[in-house]
Design an enzyme around this catalytic site. Structure first.
Site, short mmCIF file in Angstrom:
data_model
loop_
_atom_site.label_atom_id
_atom_site.label_comp_id
_atom_site.label_asym_id
_atom_site.label_seq_id
_atom_site.Cartn_x
_atom_site.Cartn_y
_atom_site.Cartn_z
N ARG A 81 0.83 -1.19 0.00
CA ARG A 81 0.00 0.00 0.00
C ARG A 81 0.87 1.25 0.00
NH1 ARG A 81 -2.09 0.67 4.47
NH2 ARG A 81 -1.53 -1.28 5.49
N TYR A 209 -1.69 -3.61 -6.88
CA TYR A 209 -1.45 -4.31 -5.62
C TYR A 209 -2.68 -4.31 -4.70
CZ TYR A 209 -0.21 -5.25 -0.88
OH TYR A 209 -0.23 -5.77 0.38
N GLY A 211 -4.28 -3.87 -1.47
CA GLY A 211 -5.03 -2.80 -0.81
C GLY A 211 -5.25 -1.58 -1.69
N LYS A 218 -9.76 -2.41 1.70
CA LYS A 218 -9.48 -1.25 2.57
C LYS A 218 -10.26 -0.01 2.11
CE LYS A 218 -6.49 -3.87 4.50
NZ LYS A 218 -6.08 -4.15 5.83
N HIS A 238 -10.65 -2.41 11.55
CA HIS A 238 -9.55 -3.24 11.03
C HIS A 238 -9.29 -4.39 12.01
CE1 HIS A 238 -5.11 -3.26 9.47
NE2 HIS A 238 -5.86 -4.08 8.78
N SER A 260 -1.41 -3.90 9.95
CA SER A 260 -1.10 -4.86 8.89
C SER A 260 0.20 -5.62 9.22
CB SER A 260 -0.91 -4.14 7.57
OG SER A 260 -2.05 -3.40 7.25
N ALA A 261 0.17 -6.92 8.91
CA ALA A 261 1.35 -7.77 9.09
C ALA A 261 1.80 -7.85 10.55
CB ALA A 261 2.49 -7.33 8.17
N CYS A 262 0.83 -7.85 11.48
CA CYS A 262 1.14 -8.03 12.90
C CYS A 262 0.45 -9.27 13.47
CB CYS A 262 0.73 -6.80 13.70
SG CYS A 262 1.77 -5.36 13.41
N GLY A 263 0.04 -10.19 12.60
CA GLY A 263 -0.44 -11.48 13.09
C GLY A 263 -1.94 -11.65 13.22
N THR A 265 -4.06 -12.71 10.89
CA THR A 265 -4.44 -13.98 10.25
C THR A 265 -4.04 -15.15 11.15
OG1 THR A 265 -4.13 -12.93 8.11
CG2 THR A 265 -4.30 -15.33 8.12
N ASN A 266 -2.84 -15.07 11.72
CA ASN A 266 -2.39 -16.17 12.59
C ASN A 266 -3.27 -16.31 13.84
OD1 ASN A 266 -0.31 -16.98 10.92
ND2 ASN A 266 1.20 -15.64 11.89
N ASP A 287 -9.33 -9.75 8.91
CA ASP A 287 -8.83 -8.39 8.63
C ASP A 287 -9.82 -7.27 8.94
OD1 ASP A 287 -6.70 -6.76 7.65
OD2 ASP A 287 -7.76 -6.49 5.76
N ASN A 373 6.43 -8.67 1.79
CA ASN A 373 4.98 -8.47 1.78
C ASN A 373 4.31 -9.36 0.73
OD1 ASN A 373 2.58 -7.21 2.74
ND2 ASN A 373 2.57 -5.83 0.97
N ARG A 375 2.06 -12.38 -0.65
CA ARG A 375 0.72 -12.66 -0.11
C ARG A 375 0.10 -13.91 -0.71
NH1 ARG A 375 -1.66 -8.82 3.70
NH2 ARG A 375 -0.06 -7.23 3.91
N ARG A 406 2.86 -3.96 17.44
CA ARG A 406 4.16 -4.61 17.47
C ARG A 406 5.09 -3.64 18.19
NH1 ARG A 406 6.75 -8.23 13.71
NH2 ARG A 406 4.82 -8.52 12.56
N GLY A 500 0.31 -20.31 18.71
CA GLY A 500 -0.69 -21.07 19.46
C GLY A 500 -0.72 -20.73 20.94
O1 SAT Z 1 -2.73 -4.52 1.07
S1 SAT Z 1 -3.77 -4.69 2.05
O2 SAT Z 1 -4.15 -3.38 2.58
O3 SAT Z 1 -4.91 -5.32 1.46
C1 SAT Z 1 -3.19 -5.63 3.32
C2 SAT Z 1 -2.79 -4.84 4.47
O4 SAT Z 1 -1.86 -4.03 4.36
O5 SAT Z 1 -3.40 -4.99 5.55
MN MN Z 2 -5.23 -5.33 7.06
#
Ligand code: SAT
Ligand code: MN
Length: 590
Positions: A81, A209, A211, A218, A238, A260-263, A265-266, A287, A373, A375, A406, A500
């Protein structure tokens, strides 16, 4: 195989009048060679895929080990983004707030229309109707994205409820968000993502790309929807959304906001550790969550999306078994590396890369093999722990909302806000080190209130006021928490194992909700004492736990002073409650 419906005149019989008119306008402006109205059918997806493969834009992966999986390589200048090129265009600059880049709507339209003029010559224009949320949910909202990227059309099919059913709903609703997108020439100098919340419209040019280009995500479901939500009395956030079931069969729904990218999904797909048998996590979303005060005084949530656009690096059988299995079929990978066998590869997986994310023979001198990044785009239905409630029209009632970022220092493993108002302050105080999800420097600490800094479609001062107003309507509000999985020791090692094991923290939270778990009162909120956390089967040095649960008073005072300084920029738009809550915490520090 049936041919997809190609409508050179864009006059699908079922197309609502307002959509048809807009399609004609865009057609006249952008001059595509053909118009394709997406139906969402399997045959259409197969045709689009085939076409992208023929054009060399999608690379089929090892068909035996990764059936129906493809690799897409974006332009190397277009991998994240771009916040500096993302604008909120409200009539009044103050409505966009200091948290957004602003441009006057007239000027922005002129600029964008110039870029779009003739931009689709020689290309097919795809009309992509989509619904954010279960198709029959009163809380769902629809949009139409017009794009010249078949990759975007295909991705929107995975990420949203796309096609005929959405178009039919638009006909019933009479309202839809207009998202116009062209990849243009992928020239970073001619790249802008513009939002017009007052018109419910988006114009995005020059990027393919995630987002920036999948406008349902977004742009619509956060920036435009947050504005819509304010006027209609709900929240667009978010946040991931998960169901947590205890061994006794009690289910709690939890939402969590991390940058974003701080876990996210996990956490949403968490696999309980072997030492905690009987616990189950199911995923509703990874998300975005839309939250509504219900008639019962609780806060209810739906996930407007239908798929995941998740970060690949670090995903493996140990960190996230569910995600690892989920992306073994019917997945589009973007900017990952390849093994010699044609399997997708990224840092954190076993095996060795042969080809890097730019298609070159892998050479460690060029940096990581997969883009940091990179995906996966995949339907939520692929998720082995998909929650059936994801399709419930009313959504699910929340027991807890978690904020987090983070932060290598300061923020402890977990604390609980005293009440909703204090929780709004805690959310506003979220700070996080930047990640590869945005173009720019990685690892820089910045304030990211509610993890919405890049996504709030209006002034944060008004946004916090709206959060406070929603709280007033809840007689049974969820508890609000703050977590930090990313604390480091002096040597830069993570103090908490994460993944976990985060279940131990979730367990404490829902036991707090049920009134069963103890806590210590601290100036920043309630925190578990060592014995309040279930640590059975976890080897954690006592010194690490002590550090994870410590409250460093001088450091907190200076963080709060910094937050107070940030609040200054919102002037009269800052709700006085925010300052009172902040002063209250300072007072508790004495
Ligand atoms: O690129 S996205 O905005 O869809 C993913 C993200 O940065 O959270
Ligand atoms: Mn996101």
């Amino acid at each position: 195989m049936a041919k997809p419906a190609v409508h050179p005149a864009a006059s699908s019989p079922d197309m609502p009048e307002a959509v048809a008119r807009w399609v004609q306008e865009v057609r006249a402006l952008t001059e595509p060679k053909a118009v394709h109205v997406c139906t969402g059918s399997d045959a259409e997806a197969a045709e689009l895929t085939e076409q992208l493969v023929r054009a060399g834009e999608l690379l089929p992966l090892n068909a035996e080990r990764y059936p129906r999986c493809y690799l897409y390589r974006s332009n190397p200048n277009d991998v994240a983004r771009v916040e500096h090129l993302t604008f909120v265009c409200t009539k009044s600059e103050a409505d966009a707030g200091p948290n957004n880049h602003w441009m006057a709507p007239d000027a922005a339209h002129r600029k964008m229309d110039e870029l779009f003029r003739g931009a689709m010559r020689g290309r097919t224009m795809y009309v992509v109707p989509y619904c954010m949320g279960p198709i029959d949910s009163p809380y769902a909202r629809c949009g139409v994205e017009i794009t010249d990227s078949p990759y975007v059309a295909l991705s929107m099919r995975l990420m949203t409820r796309m096609g005929d059913a959405a178009l039919a709903r638009i006909g019933r609703d009479g309202v839809f968000v207009r998202g116009l997108h062209s990849i243009g020439e992928l020239d970073p100098e001619r790249r802008f993502i513009m939002h017009f919340p007052e018109e419910l419209s988006i114009k995005s040019f020059g990027s393919g790309y995630g987002g920036n280009a999948l406008l349902g995500k977004k742009c619509h479901a956060l920036r435009i929807a947050s504005w819509q939500a304010r006027t209609e009395g709900w929240l667009a956030e978010h946040m991931l959304l998960l169901a947590l079931e205890s061994p006794a069969g009690e289910t709690h729904y939890v939402a969590a906001a991390f940058p974003s990218a701080c876990g996210k999904t996990n956490l949403a797909m968490l696999v309980p550790p072997a030492s905690m048998p009987g616990w189950k996590v199911r995923t509703l979303g990874d998300d975005i969550a839309w939250l509504h005060p219900g008639p019962d005084g609780r806060l209810w949530a739906i996930n407007p999306e239908a798929g995941y656009f998740g970060v690949a690096p670090g995903t493996n059988a140990k960190s996230n078994r569910n995600a690892y299995d989920m992306v073994r079929h019917d997945t589009i990978f973007t900017n990952v590396a390849l093994t010699a066998e044609g399997d997708p590869w990224w840092e954190g997986l076993e095996g060795t890369p042969a080809i890097d994310w730019q298609g070159r023979p892998y050479d460690p001198k060029n940096g990581p093999a997969a883009h940091p990044n990179s995906r996966f785009t995949v339907s939520a239905r692929n998720n082995p722990c998909y929650a059936a409630e994801s399709d419930a029209a009313a959504g699910v009632p929340l027991s807890a909302i978690i904020f987090g970022g983070r932060r290598r220092a300061l923020a402890p493993l977990v604390f609980e806000a005293r009440d909703w108002r204090h929780g709004v302050l805690v959310g506003a105080g979220v700070a996080s080190e930047t990640t590869a999800a945005i173009t720019g420097k990685v690892g820089v600490l910045r304030r990211d209130p509610m993890a919405m800094k890049p996504f709030a479609g209006y002034n944060f001062g008004d946004y916090w006021q709206h959060w406070l107003a929603i709280g007033e309507r809840l007689t049974r509000p969820p508890k609000l928490f703050h977590v930090n999985w990313f604390r480091q020791d002096a040597g830069g090692r993570f103090l908490w194992p994460g993944f976990g094991e985060n279940l131990r923290v979730l367990k404490w939270m829902i036991e707090r909700v049920a009134g069963r778990a103890g806590a210590l009162d601290t100036p920043i909120g309630a925190m578990p004492a060592r014995e309040d956390l279930d640590l059975d089967g976890l080897e954690l040095p006592p010194a690490s736990l002590a550090e994870l649960l410590a409250v460093d008073a001088p450091a907190w005072r200076s963080d709060l002073a910094h937050l107070a300084g940030e609040f200054d920029q919102y002037g009269a738009r800052l709700p006085p409650v925010m300052r009172r809550e902040l002063d209250e915490v300072l007072k508790r520090f004495g």
